[in-house]
Design a protein around this motif. Structure first.
Motif, PDB file in Angstrom:
ATOM      1  N   LEU A 131      -3.203   9.383  -6.947  1.00 35.96           N
ATOM      2  CA  LEU A 131      -1.867   8.783  -6.826  1.00 35.96           C
ATOM      3  C   LEU A 131      -1.193   8.597  -8.177  1.00 35.96           C
ATOM      4  O   LEU A 131      -0.074   8.123  -8.256  1.00 35.96           O
ATOM      5  CB  LEU A 131      -1.963   7.420  -6.120  1.00 35.96           C
ATOM      6  N   MET A 159       2.608   0.546  -0.898  1.00 33.32           N
ATOM      7  CA  MET A 159       3.169   0.078  -2.177  1.00 33.32           C
ATOM      8  C   MET A 159       2.251   0.351  -3.371  1.00 33.32           C
ATOM      9  O   MET A 159       2.688   0.341  -4.506  1.00 33.32           O
ATOM     10  CB  MET A 159       3.472  -1.423  -2.101  1.00 33.32           C
ATOM     11  N   LEU A 160       0.984   0.606  -3.053  1.00 33.82           N
ATOM     12  CA  LEU A 160       0.015   0.907  -4.093  1.00 33.82           C
ATOM     13  C   LEU A 160       0.477   2.084  -4.958  1.00 33.82           C
ATOM     14  O   LEU A 160       0.295   2.106  -6.176  1.00 33.82           O
ATOM     15  CB  LEU A 160      -1.309   1.275  -3.402  1.00 33.82           C
ATOM     16  N   ALA A 161       1.091   3.063  -4.289  1.00 35.42           N
ATOM     17  CA  ALA A 161       1.510   4.273  -5.004  1.00 35.42           C
ATOM     18  C   ALA A 161       2.897   4.131  -5.614  1.00 35.42           C
ATOM     19  O   ALA A 161       3.302   4.944  -6.446  1.00 35.42           O
ATOM     20  CB  ALA A 161       1.498   5.453  -4.040  1.00 35.42           C
ATOM     21  N   HIS A 188     -12.307  -8.948   0.114  1.00 36.52           N
ATOM     22  CA  HIS A 188     -12.954  -7.982   1.015  1.00 36.52           C
ATOM     23  C   HIS A 188     -14.454  -7.892   0.752  1.00 36.52           C
ATOM     24  O   HIS A 188     -15.250  -7.795   1.678  1.00 36.52           O
ATOM     25  CB  HIS A 188     -12.290  -6.626   0.807  1.00 36.52           C
ATOM     26  N   TYR A 209      -9.110  -2.878   2.197  1.00 33.91           N
ATOM     27  CA  TYR A 209      -8.806  -4.306   2.077  1.00 33.91           C
ATOM     28  C   TYR A 209      -7.313  -4.593   1.938  1.00 33.91           C
ATOM     29  O   TYR A 209      -6.905  -5.744   1.846  1.00 33.91           O
ATOM     30  CB  TYR A 209      -9.566  -4.934   0.893  1.00 33.91           C
ATOM     31  N   LEU A 210      -6.508  -3.531   1.871  1.00 31.22           N
ATOM     32  CA  LEU A 210      -5.054  -3.755   1.781  1.00 31.22           C
ATOM     33  C   LEU A 210      -4.423  -3.458   3.126  1.00 31.22           C
ATOM     34  O   LEU A 210      -4.848  -2.538   3.843  1.00 31.22           O
ATOM     35  CB  LEU A 210      -4.440  -2.834   0.715  1.00 31.22           C
ATOM     36  N   TYR A 215      -7.377  -8.802  -3.478  1.00 30.54           N
ATOM     37  CA  TYR A 215      -7.707  -8.378  -2.103  1.00 30.54           C
ATOM     38  C   TYR A 215      -9.112  -7.779  -2.035  1.00 30.54           C
ATOM     39  O   TYR A 215      -9.829  -7.973  -1.057  1.00 30.54           O
ATOM     40  CB  TYR A 215      -6.670  -7.370  -1.587  1.00 30.54           C
ATOM     41  N   LEU A 251      -6.996   2.145   1.272  1.00 31.70           N
ATOM     42  CA  LEU A 251      -7.874   1.079   0.766  1.00 31.70           C
ATOM     43  C   LEU A 251      -8.117   0.069   1.897  1.00 31.70           C
ATOM     44  O   LEU A 251      -7.156  -0.486   2.438  1.00 31.70           O
ATOM     45  CB  LEU A 251      -7.230   0.378  -0.438  1.00 31.70           C
ATOM     46  N   LYS A 267       0.520  -5.387  -9.287  1.00 27.25           N
ATOM     47  CA  LYS A 267      -0.110  -4.438  -8.356  1.00 27.25           C
ATOM     48  C   LYS A 267      -1.617  -4.389  -8.602  1.00 27.25           C
ATOM     49  O   LYS A 267      -2.403  -4.420  -7.661  1.00 27.25           O
ATOM     50  CB  LYS A 267       0.520  -3.054  -8.569  1.00 27.25           C
ATOM     51  N   ARG A 273       3.656   0.978 -13.022  1.00 23.39           N
ATOM     52  CA  ARG A 273       3.270   0.008 -11.999  1.00 23.39           C
ATOM     53  C   ARG A 273       3.110  -1.342 -12.683  1.00 23.39           C
ATOM     54  O   ARG A 273       2.611  -1.409 -13.797  1.00 23.39           O
ATOM     55  CB  ARG A 273       1.924   0.407 -11.380  1.00 23.39           C
ATOM     56  N   ASN A 299       0.884  -2.839   1.748  1.00 22.54           N
ATOM     57  CA  ASN A 299       0.307  -2.831   0.388  1.00 22.54           C
ATOM     58  C   ASN A 299      -0.340  -1.498   0.059  1.00 22.54           C
ATOM     59  O   ASN A 299      -0.328  -1.080  -1.101  1.00 22.54           O
ATOM     60  CB  ASN A 299      -0.702  -3.963   0.234  1.00 22.54           C
TER      61      ASN A 299
END
Lengths: 216, 438
Positions: B348, A106-108, B18, A98-99, B14, A96, B7, B3, A103
């Protein structure tokens, strides 16, 4: 325990003639095993990988992960299965933009603080410790693929499904990425690697060659 | 294992940082819609407030005019003189009308009882003895009127001098041995002031000849009361007491009766309604005109409000549907731009509802910020453009706490509703298709 593909078939229908992407494909990936499927572009490798990962419903056949028939599960349960047991790596990395690195990894991650510690440890192991807060745009292609690899491994999956992981990398980076994938298998993980890149063929493990949806 | 919401929140925040432009476009439309709605509502409330102020001002002006009118009429009534006649309770009114004077009598002392009594409504008292007689010396019929000077009302010291004389008497006493004549009788008998007349064997010098009044007064011969009493054989008797310059209106008559009858139980009050009724009628007409003015103002303002409401009924849905459409398009564009991202998130293991949540959270954030910004702008603009004076009282009247709360709830709700379809589309994107495209 294994990821078993049995008699998998998939045909795509378009305005032209139907394309048989998978034609009664069967294989099994056991823990610690690296299975490589080579073949030219369009031979059905990605279809095989996506079907194995529960993302593409086959016309016939079944995929079993640790005795669970994958397509007998609901879409959401398959997603949960992917999140817990499967790691994906793609040729285009799909980070991604923008991360930052940490991050993106950590997204996953499913768990909280322990995942963060593991993410940092893995990034350190993959020589990305200095890049934690860099955005993908400021990373080299090799670094991006390593970040994608760390993201795939963050939940300590049983199986790693890699689609052309070295396709965009130079020799050194390709070798490095392959070394990590082999290491994952050596540590007891099952790997399904599909690629047309001959550099992936050097790795030990079971190898299949695919043409027009069939192993040859 | 799940999650955390943080998150998803991170992804939203973000991503907004962006891709600011798309978010700002949606935000702008929501801000404009919220502000516009508040301005429209405030305009309606300001209209109501202005109407209220206009009506209050109009009523104030009309009240002032009514007071002036009332005072004018009081003066006119005063100038008209005798307006109440007190007579014996036994008086037959039909007979009174036929004769033109009472034919029942009271003691002369009764007028002094009134003068010393608790009077608030009567200012001047004039005892009279009247009778229609045949003037034998001149061989003609006349109205003989015996009058004395005004009797002071002791509860009204403002009209009196220290020795209880009227400062400005309305009716002057007729000196002894003199008489006042009505215009018609003087002309008919060719009599002039200073000449001597003989009436019932008594001589009187003509003191004054009244101007023509077009009434019984024109045939009246007025002489001192005592002379009239002796001529008519009614010593120490009178048959009426005129109350002059009474401070009366139609509403006060009951009070006059009460006051007079409390002092003189054998007396009654006759009011010259022909004088009072028109006054009351005029006053009622003025009040009616007053009501018509206020009603007309209200009707005009009501029409204006309906006009504004009609415009609001068109503008408000336009604003909200426009904003909703714009947000929907913005989110659709965002979904299209993030197809690859959605594909990898699904790979994911992100659930469909998590993808949905990511887009709805973004819309919610857009709604909350847009709601606050729109609220601030709308309240400021609405007050500035309300057309009413910006005073603390007016601002407090215009601002209803429900308005900002409603706006702050409506903006996020609108943003989320407008985003549901694109968010659902995002949640149902086939990840295999996206990832296979690579």
């Amino acid at each position: 325990m294994s990821l078993r593909i049995h008699q998998l078939s998939k045909t795509f229908y378009s305005t032209d003639a139907p394309v048989k992407a998978l034609d009664s494909i069967s294989l099994e990936i056991k823990p610690g095993e690296l299975v490589t499927v080579n073949g030219r572009s369009g031979c059905g490798k990605t279809t095989l990988l996506l079907s194995a990962g529960g993302l593409l419903l086959p016309d016939h056949g079944e995929v079993t992960i640790d005795e669970h028939i994958l397509y007998a599960l609901s879409t959401e349960d398959r997603a949960r299965m992917r999140a817990g047991k499967i790691g994906f790596v793609f040729q285009q990395f799909h980070l991604l933009p923008y991360l930052d690195v940490i991050n993106n990894v950590m997204l996953a991650a499913l768990a909280g603080t322990e995942s963060l510690a593991r993410a940092k440890e893995l990034l350190k192991r993959f020589n990305l410790a200095e890049r934690l807060h860099h955005k993908p745009g400021s990373l080299s292609t090799g670094e991006r693929q390593r970040v994608a690899l760390v993201r795939a491994l963050i939940n300590n999956p049983l199986y790693l499904l890699a689609d052309e992981p070295t396709g965009n990398l130079d020799d050194d980076n390709a070798a490095e990425v392959m070394a990590y994938i082999v290491e994952f298998a050596t540590d007891g993980g099952g790997v399904l690697l599909v690629s047309h890149d001959p550099r992936t063929g050097d790795s030990a493990g079971t190898r299949y060659t695919m043409n027009k949806g069939r192993f040859v | 294992m799940k999650r955390g919401i943080m998150k998803h929140w991170n992804i939203v925040v973000y991503e907004i940082k962006h891709r600011r432009l798309g978010f700002c476009a949606g935000l702008l439309s929501l801000t404009a819609a919220t502000a516009g709605a508040l301005i429209i509502v405030l305009q309606l409330r300001a209209h109501d407030l202005s109407t209220e102020n206009i009506v209050i001002e109009t009523e104030k002006n009309l009240r002032s005019e009514m007071t002036q009118l009332e005072n004018r009429y009081r003066r006119i009534m005063r100038d008209m003189g005798h307006n109440v006649l007190i007579m014996n309770k036994e008086q037959d009114m039909a007979e009174f009308r036929r004769l033109g004077h009472p034919d029942t009598y009271m003691d002369y002392d009764d007028v002094w009882k009134l003068a010393h009594g608790d009077l608030t409504t009567l200012n001047h008292l004039l005892p009279v003895l009247q009778k229609r007689i045949f003037w034998e010396e001149q061989e003609t019929g006349i109205m003989l009127s015996g009058i004395s000077g005004q009797v002071p009302v002791f509860t009204k010291p403002e009209f009196l001098t220290e020795d209880h004389q009227y400062r400005s008497p309305i009716v002057r006493r007729i000196p002894d041995g003199m008489a006042n004549l009505g215009a018609e009788i003087a002309v008919a008998l060719n009599l002039r002031p200073g000449e001597t007349i003989t009436l019932a064997g008594r001589e009187f010098v003509i003191n004054r000849i009244h101007a023509r009044r077009g009434s019984d007064d024109d045939f009246t011969v007025s002489i001192p009361l005592q002379d009239a009493q002796e001529i008519l054989g009614k010593e120490n008797r009178i048959n009426g007491i005129f109350a002059l310059e009474c401070v009366c209106s139609l509403d006060d008559l009951g009070k006059i009766h009460t006051e007079v009858e409390a002092i003189l139980p054998h007396a009654k009050v006759y009011e010259f309604s022909s004088l009072i009724a028109p006054r009351a009628k005029v006053r009622q007409q003025a009040a009616e005109a007053h009501r018509r003015v206020v009603a007309s103002v209200l009707q005009q303002r009501d029409e204006m409000r309906r006009d504004k409401e009609r415009r609001a009924a068109v503008l408000l849905p336009l604003l909200f549907s426009g904003a909703a459409l714009w947000i929907m398009l913005t989110i659709f564009a965002n979904v299209r731009e993030r197809r690859g991202e959605i594909g990898i998130l699904r790979a994911l293991g992100f659930l469909r509802r998590e993808i949905l949540a990511i887009f709805l959270l973004k819309a919610l954030l857009m709604g909350v910020i847009g709601g606050f910004a729109g609220c601030a702008l709308g309240l400021y603009g609405g007050i500035v453009w309300s057309g009413v004076a910006i005073t603390k009282a007016n601002v407090l009247t215009l601002l209803d706490p429900v308005m900002p709360v409603a706006a702050l709830l409506a903006a996020p709700a609108l943003a989320c509703l407008a985003s549901v379809i694109p968010a659902l589309a995002a949640a149902h994107i086939d990840p295999a298709k996206i990832l296979a495209e690579d």
